[in-house]
Design a protein around this motif. Structure first.
Motif, PDB file in Angstrom:
ATOM      1  N   GLY A  53       0.855  -1.177   0.000  1.00 34.54           N
ATOM      2  CA  GLY A  53       0.000   0.000   0.000  1.00 34.54           C
ATOM      3  C   GLY A  53       0.889   1.224   0.000  1.00 34.54           C
ATOM      4  N   GLN A  54       0.719   2.061   1.015  1.00 37.18           N
ATOM      5  CA  GLN A  54       1.501   3.299   1.063  1.00 37.18           C
ATOM      6  C   GLN A  54       2.727   3.195   1.976  1.00 37.18           C
ATOM      7  OE1 GLN A  54      -0.491   4.165  -1.709  1.00 37.18           O
ATOM      8  NE2 GLN A  54       0.573   6.020  -1.058  1.00 37.18           N
ATOM      9  N   ARG A  55       3.023   1.983   2.447  1.00 37.62           N
ATOM     10  CA  ARG A  55       4.216   1.818   3.283  1.00 37.62           C
ATOM     11  C   ARG A  55       5.341   1.225   2.447  1.00 37.62           C
ATOM     12  NH1 ARG A  55       3.327  -2.120   6.670  1.00 37.62           N
ATOM     13  NH2 ARG A  55       1.327  -2.718   5.770  1.00 37.62           N
ATOM     14  N   LYS A  56       6.575   1.643   2.743  1.00 36.84           N
ATOM     15  CA  LYS A  56       7.664   1.106   1.930  1.00 36.84           C
ATOM     16  C   LYS A  56       8.856   0.645   2.749  1.00 36.84           C
ATOM     17  CE  LYS A  56      10.574   5.011   0.561  1.00 36.84           C
ATOM     18  NZ  LYS A  56      11.163   5.694  -0.590  1.00 36.84           N
ATOM     19  N   GLY A  57       9.684  -0.184   2.130  1.00 37.11           N
ATOM     20  CA  GLY A  57      10.914  -0.650   2.751  1.00 37.11           C
ATOM     21  C   GLY A  57      11.950  -0.909   1.667  1.00 37.11           C
ATOM     22  N   SER A  58      13.214  -0.753   2.010  1.00 32.26           N
ATOM     23  CA  SER A  58      14.270  -0.936   1.010  1.00 32.26           C
ATOM     24  C   SER A  58      15.377  -1.833   1.550  1.00 32.26           C
ATOM     25  CB  SER A  58      14.899   0.407   0.638  1.00 32.26           C
ATOM     26  OG  SER A  58      13.916   1.304   0.211  1.00 32.26           O
ATOM     27  N   ALA A  59      16.079  -2.492   0.636  1.00 36.54           N
ATOM     28  CA  ALA A  59      17.235  -3.299   1.021  1.00 36.54           C
ATOM     29  C   ALA A  59      18.144  -3.455  -0.185  1.00 36.54           C
ATOM     30  CB  ALA A  59      16.796  -4.663   1.541  1.00 36.54           C
ATOM     31  N   ARG A  90      13.188 -10.203   1.611  1.00 37.68           N
ATOM     32  CA  ARG A  90      12.532 -10.372   2.912  1.00 37.68           C
ATOM     33  C   ARG A  90      12.864  -9.192   3.833  1.00 37.68           C
ATOM     34  NH1 ARG A  90      14.866 -15.010   4.658  1.00 37.68           N
ATOM     35  NH2 ARG A  90      14.097 -15.967   2.741  1.00 37.68           N
ATOM     36  N   ALA A  91      14.129  -8.747   3.817  1.00 36.97           N
ATOM     37  CA  ALA A  91      14.527  -7.621   4.668  1.00 36.97           C
ATOM     38  C   ALA A  91      13.726  -6.372   4.308  1.00 36.97           C
ATOM     39  CB  ALA A  91      16.024  -7.355   4.511  1.00 36.97           C
ATOM     40  N   ALA A  92      13.564  -6.122   2.998  1.00 38.39           N
ATOM     41  CA  ALA A  92      12.803  -4.948   2.563  1.00 38.39           C
ATOM     42  C   ALA A  92      11.351  -5.057   3.022  1.00 38.39           C
ATOM     43  CB  ALA A  92      12.885  -4.804   1.044  1.00 38.39           C
ATOM     44  N   CYS A  93      10.761  -6.260   2.875  1.00 39.66           N
ATOM     45  CA  CYS A  93       9.358  -6.470   3.267  1.00 39.66           C
ATOM     46  C   CYS A  93       9.193  -6.310   4.786  1.00 39.66           C
ATOM     47  CB  CYS A  93       8.870  -7.842   2.825  1.00 39.66           C
ATOM     48  SG  CYS A  93       8.776  -8.017   1.033  1.00 39.66           S
ATOM     49  N   ASP A  94      10.178  -6.812   5.543  1.00 41.61           N
ATOM     50  CA  ASP A  94      10.146  -6.667   7.006  1.00 41.61           C
ATOM     51  C   ASP A  94      10.091  -5.205   7.393  1.00 41.61           C
ATOM     52  OD1 ASP A  94      10.169  -9.246   7.707  1.00 41.61           O
ATOM     53  OD2 ASP A  94      12.315  -9.373   8.182  1.00 41.61           O
ATOM     54  N   ILE A  95      10.929  -4.420   6.768  1.00 40.71           N
ATOM     55  CA  ILE A  95      10.999  -2.995   7.108  1.00 40.71           C
ATOM     56  C   ILE A  95       9.670  -2.305   6.832  1.00 40.71           C
ATOM     57  CG2 ILE A  95      12.040  -0.814   6.355  1.00 40.71           C
ATOM     58  CD1 ILE A  95      14.712  -2.416   6.243  1.00 40.71           C
ATOM     59  N   ALA A  96       9.029  -2.702   5.718  1.00 41.13           N
ATOM     60  CA  ALA A  96       7.760  -2.071   5.350  1.00 41.13           C
ATOM     61  C   ALA A  96       6.665  -2.308   6.400  1.00 41.13           C
ATOM     62  CB  ALA A  96       7.305  -2.572   3.980  1.00 41.13           C
ATOM     63  N   ARG A  97       6.867  -3.278   7.294  1.00 41.52           N
ATOM     64  CA  ARG A  97       5.880  -3.485   8.363  1.00 41.52           C
ATOM     65  C   ARG A  97       5.985  -2.388   9.419  1.00 41.52           C
ATOM     66  NH1 ARG A  97       7.754  -8.935   9.744  1.00 41.52           N
ATOM     67  NH2 ARG A  97       7.134  -8.393  11.863  1.00 41.52           N
ATOM     68  N   TYR A  98       7.121  -1.718   9.443  1.00 39.65           N
ATOM     69  CA  TYR A  98       7.341  -0.721  10.496  1.00 39.65           C
ATOM     70  C   TYR A  98       7.286   0.720  10.016  1.00 39.65           C
ATOM     71  CZ  TYR A  98       8.727  -4.806  13.084  1.00 39.65           C
ATOM     72  OH  TYR A  98       8.710  -6.023  13.706  1.00 39.65           O
ATOM     73  N   THR A  99       7.394   0.938   8.708  1.00 44.96           N
ATOM     74  CA  THR A  99       7.299   2.320   8.224  1.00 44.96           C
ATOM     75  C   THR A  99       5.824   2.731   8.203  1.00 44.96           C
ATOM     76  OG1 THR A  99       7.333   1.469   5.970  1.00 44.96           O
ATOM     77  CG2 THR A  99       9.412   2.274   6.846  1.00 44.96           C
ATOM     78  N   SER A 100       5.583   4.034   8.059  1.00 47.26           N
ATOM     79  CA  SER A 100       4.216   4.562   8.166  1.00 47.26           C
ATOM     80  C   SER A 100       3.555   4.664   6.795  1.00 47.26           C
ATOM     81  CB  SER A 100       4.253   5.963   8.783  1.00 47.26           C
ATOM     82  OG  SER A 100       5.126   6.014   9.877  1.00 47.26           O
TER      83      SER A 100
END
Lengths: 453, 486
Positions: free
Chosen positions: A76-82, A97-107
């Motif tokens: 959706g509107q949350r993102k993560g990078s690796a 997986r690391a990028a997806c994990d991070i996206a659980r914590y960003t807003s």
């Protein structure tokens, strides 16, 4: 030195686009499989050789070889990078997986996401950015030797050297996203540079010269590079200080480039939406004198700043940034554009060839025009406040009297305010330096404060 | 204690770098067999696995997070003054052997060398061999960013924008040398930063503050720490709203304690790095034993301070770091050396051989560089100035090591008038001459401070974390690059 020529560690070929597209597509698929609603990734692979000769002897021989994969996922509107330099399947999966994990914590960020699908580059033009330079280390060493020797021969006061360097790099960059866009292109950059030192009594000076191009046949001759480095060092010898005063300042093309760098910093989306720019709300207002024009030309063949598409796959296009002194556009990515309620300008990752239209005067004529003042050839330090435009930097160059270089100067500062400095540009020379992403001639600015003795 | 640390780090490095590649010590011997030869004076392998993460808060939301993994091995052969270098991001035997052939091409004659038995190197124990990325949960990291954001916004209603960034590095390195020495280090590094933008009557200014070191993130959990950063960033931004034009010209300048030590880093530090002195390209070359500063000045480079950003248990060539006195009571006493330059100059390595990563060649670099405390009270120093500048915070600096000219840019400064601090002035660049600026130091404070752990030094395109520090000090004449003439 026959061994190095035969060494298998010396990479000779760039991987094909398809070869890099494979891990990239796998990464995007894995992201989707893990629930990402969108994703984008880039893969780079590059190699090069660099030799440095100092005082006639080889100083260093370096083989370079780099790879990397970077991915950004959106839930959706949350993102993560690796990112990772390891292309093995296991590592690839771990990176996603690391990028997806991070996206659980960003807003949730309403502006986050890929650039619009409609803006993706189609049929990217061939900009001729890739030229091989099949130079053996031995030949590169000979070239560097010639270059350094030519520099030291210029004057007997040139007593020391930091060496001459010959380097060649080739790389390929591939970008893809879940709109289905996937494209890439190879590029090269080759250079010859030289730094020599001169001495008068107890005082020493250094200066340098370099040539750089995507096409090795466009490089200046090694001997010419050396001679220019030698001449430049000699003319700095015996530099004096100046007393504190207010005078016109002529920035040579290499120094002038930084002025337009500050301009770019102030009109890029990130500075604007953060309100951290001295050119806030300046669109369609007079920023430069009414004769000054600046363009972005991303498709100049073989130019160092050219690119068919930006860091988000958005097609680049030529445009006028400053028309008769009036600011006509910003430098935006899709993110900063959304933050500002605007449309991306295809500048994710930066500008692609900023071209300041040259004037009619050459360097000598500019000196005449200035009559008396300071030529700045070297700038030091980071004394620029991007929020207010306050400008104060260390400088070295020449004092000009009666339209001619009178003597070299050093250990002074020049200060002003960037907005005023832009308004007070009196001339741009036709002595354009094309060795970079910002192309400008010398720039004459009225009324700057010099601090010195 | 340090023997145990080295053993522990070696075990960890073998396990996390060599074992996954199925590399053993006999494989390394094979590599050195290819790398060494009669004309090769020294050779080393630098294995590295580095994990990095960064989190960014902006507009009150957690906007970005990223993780990266970088690993590889750098292979170097040195013959006289010549260096051959190749690296690979694949830690595996064939790549190592190939890189070795490429690197040793520098020495013209062939013939394999023979490695003696492996022995463990020595090192210090200045920080815990921990992974800072695991020192807090993701929830806790995010909460930390939010707390600092809230703290900054609480400081003043004029705060418009707050950007908070948190970064951590877990760096595992293993250095194997041609002399059979194996050394390893596990290096944590964390950094927290807050930047604020304030607005008043259409005028905007920014300020920032932060810190870090070789620890886990838990060092930031202390609420006084966060409050301190928030208060400092907002204070600086608001102060600059009030600032008047800085003066232009040469004046007495009083530098505050701590981060203004960037003066030492630029004015003398770079000029005392071994490579520039071996090549005689530094304005300090050949001046050992000469007076280069006032007798009040003693300057050291100290890589052995526990937990500091610039500290290292071993440098990137496996040499333990040390405290090197560069200037003792005004007299030049030492250079900072890596192994290559030390050997060529007939000196001892000082534990200053550093590199940005496996893909870069090591060279002499600073660690934590600072001036020792002197006899004067800071108030006394300020009171001694009739008209001058008091500069307490700085951006970066730069030096031309050959001419000796250096700059550093004040971001927080005040006028001193008749011995008293009066108005704040806008940021300005200060410029001076390295070899004589310290001869003009007439007073040195008793308040030595080190910076909060924010410095990064760039040299020949390579960045490494460093520290600086100094007590309050007075330079009798330094050029201030303001706009106000007269």
């Amino acid at each position: 030195m026959t061994e190095s020529a035969l060494s298998p560690a010396v990479q000779r070929q760039l991987p094909a686009k398809a070869e890099l597209a494979e891990p990239l597509s796998e990464a995007l698929e894995e992201a989707t499989r893990q629930g990402a609603t969108a994703a984008e990734a880039s893969v780079n692979s590059s190699f090069g050789l660099s030799v440095k000769v100092r005082q006639g002897e080889v100083d260093t021989l370096e083989h370079m070889r780099d790879r990397g994969l970077a991915i950004t996922v959106y839930f959706g509107q949350r993102k993560g990078s690796a990112s990772s330099a390891d292309f093995s399947r296991a590592s690839l999966m771990e990176t996603v997986r690391a990028a997806c994990d991070i996206a659980r914590y960003t807003s949730e960020d309403p502006c986050a996401g890929l650039a619009d699908a409609a803006l993706m580059s189609a049929d990217a033009p061939d900009l001729r950015l890739h030229y091989r330079w099949d130079i053996e280390p031995e030949t590169a060493i000979d070239l560097a030797r010639e270059c350094e020797a030519a520099a030291l021969e210029v004057d007997r006061r040139l007593t020391n050297s930091e060496g001459a360097e010959v380097s060649t790099h080739q790389g390929i960059h591939v970008y893809g996203n879940t709109h289905g866009f996937l494209d890439g292109y190879p590029a090269s950059q080759h250079s010859i540079s030289c730094v020599v030192l001169g001495r008068i009594g107890e005082s020493m000076q250094r200066d340098y010269w370099y040539t750089t191009a995507r096409d090795p046949s466009a490089l200046q001759a090694a001997i010419a590079v050396g001679q220019e480095a030698g001449r430049r060092t000699v003319r700095r010898l015996g530099a004096r200080r100046l007393s504190t005063r207010t005078v016109p300042v002529l920035f040579t093309p290499t120094a002038a480039r930084s002025l337009f760098g500050h301009f770019l910093g102030a009109i890029q989306g990130g500075s604007l939406y953060r309100k951290a720019s001295f050119l806030l709300d300046s669109l369609d207002t007079q920023v430069f004198p009414n004769w000054l024009n600046i363009e972005e030309q991303p498709h100049l063949p073989s130019a160092l700043g050219s690119a068919p598409f930006d860091g988000e796959g958005v097609a680049t296009r030529s445009r006028i940034l400053v028309e008769q002194g009036v600011l006509r556009g910003y430098v935006l990515s899709s993110y900063s554009a959304r933050k500002l309620g605007m449309q991306t300008t295809g500048n994710a990752g930066g500008i692609h060839n900023l071209v300041v239209h040259p004037g009619t005067m050459d360097y000598a004529q500019l000196l005449q025009e200035m009559h008396q003042g300071l030529v700045v050839t070297h700038l030091m330090g980071q004394g620029v406040n991007p929020v207010t435009g306050d400008y104060s930097r260390g400088a070295a160059g020449f004092w000009v009297d009666n339209g001619e270089e009178a003597y070299p100067v050093e250990e002074i500062t020049i200060a002003g305010h960037l907005k005023e400095m832009f308004e007070r540009i009196r001339a741009v020379g036709r002595d354009v330096d094309i060795r970079g992403n910002i192309r400008t001639g010398s720039v004459l600015v009225e009324g700057m404060t010099i601090a010195g003795e | 204690m340090s023997d145990n640390t080295m053993q522990h780090n070696l075990d960890l490095a073998r396990q996390s770098i060599l074992a996954p590649a199925d590399l053993g010590e006999t494989d390394l011997e094979r590599v050195f067999g290819r790398l060494m030869g009669p004309k090769v004076d020294a050779a080393d392998l630098y294995f590295q696995v580095q994990r990095h993460e960064a989190w960014v808060l902006e507009d009150g939301i957690i906007k970005e997070g990223s993780r990266s993994l970088d690993q590889g091995v750098g292979v170097r052969a040195v013959s006289g003054e010549q260096t051959g270098f190749a690296y690979s991001d694949e830690i595996m035997l064939p790549a190592l052997l190939e890189a070795s052939s490429a690197a040793r091409a520098i020495a013209r004659s062939g013939g394999g060398g023979r490695l003696q038995a492996w022995k463990a190197g020595e090192g210090l124990a200045l920080y815990q061999p921990l992974n800072p990325l695991d020192s807090l949960s993701a929830d806790e990291k995010v909460a930390l960013l939010r707390e600092l954001d809230a703290e900054a916004r609480r400081q003043d209603p004029r705060v418009e924008q707050v950007v908070v960034s948190l970064a951590g590095v877990h760096d595992v390195v293993l250095v194997a040398t041609g002399e059979g020495q194996l050394s390893a280090d596990v290096r944590p590094l964390v950094r927290l930063n807050v930047t604020v933008l304030v607005e008043q009557n259409g005028c905007r200014e920014s300020g920032s503050a932060g810190g870090g070191g070789r620890t886990g993130y838990e060092c930031f959990l202390d609420s006084d720490c966060l409050k301190g950063y928030a208060r400092e960033a907002v204070r600086q931004a608001l102060l600059n709203l009030e600032a008047v034009e800085a003066p232009a010209g040469t004046f007495p300048v009083v530098l505050g304690p701590g981060w203004p030590g960037v003066l030492l880093h630029e004015a003398v530090g770079h000029g005392l790095e071994g490579d520039f002195n071996r090549k005689a390209t530094s304005a300090f070359a050949g001046r050992l034993g000469e007076r280069v500063a006032s007798p009040l000045c003693t300057v050291v480079d100290n890589g052995t301070l526990p937990g500091r950003r610039g500290s290292l248990n071993i440098d990137d060539e496996g040499t333990p770091t040390q405290c090197t006195t560069l200037i003792e009571r005004g007299v030049l006493t030492g250079y900072m050396q890596d192994s290559l330059n030390a050997r060529l100059m007939g000196m001892r390595p000082t534990g200053n051989g550093r590199r940005e990563s496996y893909a870069h060649l090591p060279m002499p670099r600073m660690t934590n560089t600072y001036m020792l405390a002197g006899p004067h009270a800071p108030e006394e120093i300020i009171a001694s100035v009739d008209r001058g500048l008091y500069a307490v915070n700085f951006g970066g600096g730069q030096v031309d090591i050959t001419s000796g000219k250096f700059v550093f840019s004040a971001s927080e400064a005040y006028l001193i008038e008749n011995g008293r601090i009066t108005r704040p002035v806008k940021g300005a660049t200060l410029i001076g001459n390295g070899p004589d600026v310290l001869t003009r130091v007439s007073m040195v404070g008793d308040d030595l401070q080190l910076d909060s752990g924010i410095g990064t030094c760039g040299k020949e395109g390579q960045s490494v974390p460093v520290g600086v520090g100094q007590p309050t000090l007075k330079v009798d004449a330094l050029t201030v690059g303001g706009t106000q003439v007269g």
